[in-house]
Design an enzyme around this catalytic site. Sequence first.
Site, PDB file in Angstrom:
ATOM      1  N   ASP A   1      38.223  42.811  49.147  1.00  0.00           N
ATOM      2  CA  ASP A   1      38.462  44.269  49.596  1.00  0.00           C
ATOM      3  C   ASP A   1      37.263  44.850  49.543  1.00  0.00           C
ATOM      4  O   ASP A   1      36.083  44.802  48.977  1.00  0.00           O
ATOM      5  CB  ASP A   1      38.991  44.804  48.216  1.00  0.00           C
ATOM      6  CG  ASP A   1      39.312  46.357  48.299  1.00  0.00           C
ATOM      7  OD1 ASP A   1      40.202  46.478  49.319  1.00  0.00           O
ATOM      8  OD2 ASP A   1      38.797  47.005  47.335  1.00  0.00           O
TER       9      ASP A   1
ATOM     10  N   THR B   1      36.244  44.851  53.136  1.00  0.00           N
ATOM     11  CA  THR B   1      35.771  43.989  54.515  1.00  0.00           C
ATOM     12  C   THR B   1      34.918  44.527  55.280  1.00  0.00           C
ATOM     13  O   THR B   1      33.743  43.893  55.602  1.00  0.00           O
ATOM     14  CB  THR B   1      36.924  43.234  55.194  1.00  0.00           C
ATOM     15  OG1 THR B   1      37.888  42.748  54.276  1.00  0.00           O
ATOM     16  CG2 THR B   1      36.573  42.333  56.310  1.00  0.00           C
TER      17      THR B   1
END
Length: 276
Positions: free
Chosen positions: A92, A94
């Site tokens: 989470d 990216t």
Amino acid sequence: MEDWSHCLDVAVQIALRAGQVVQSAVKQEKQVSSKSTPTDLVTEADHQVEELIISTLREKYPSHGFIGEESSAAGVTCELTDDPTWIIDPIDGTCNFVHSFPMVAVSIGFAVRKELELGVIYHCFDGTLYTARKGHGAFCNGVRLQVSKEKDVSKALILTEIGAKRDPATLDIFLGNMKKLLSAPTHGVRIIGSSTLALCHIASGAAEAYYQYGLHCWDIAAAAVIIREAGGYVIDTTGGPLDLMSRRVVAAGTRQIADYVVKQLQPINYGRDDLT
């Protein structure tokens, strides 16, 4: 009622292993591509970490279901059934990961009969581990979490994320929502680039509320358990109960601030996870 504590222990160990992979991968040259929009990024590490998490869990729990960000992006049906189901965001943040900006997390949630039972979120760059199991409290590195009990929005710090849509009409709504909250006035609005870590800041009491349109079930699942077990609220942007597949959420330490945020928001339609 079944005791899911063994699942929490397993999820913690897998999240720590996955976090080590992320820590190593951030130092390497990254293969980056986009998914739904040019700003919706994915790397080879996302796929590698998701495969690690799902294969390890499947070996341990072969009868369980799985919802993963990258497998869903590849066309696997995103469906939450009554079966025990793991809901996984391998990396989470990216975009943060691509730029080596240190707000990146591994998120593992678990639901049974469509009810969220546990959550594990590991902040890959500073070693912070958030854990919670329904009815048993929320913890950060073993220390119990407690949300902010602030009820006055003028003393609140609000968190959000931009979302993948950047067309002019969507940006106008996004900025309009932010303007309303800044004009409340609040102490401020912050964007950190990781939905799961932003939601953990609600659980820890570091901020009073979070809202977003455009996130996914894997961004919410683990964090929702952690916030609720820390004494907070996670609801729909309409003010009703959270719909995990709706791609929208409001979270807050107190119901008063949650309700205030709900009333300020103009909706942004991203569709649903289970209809894509």
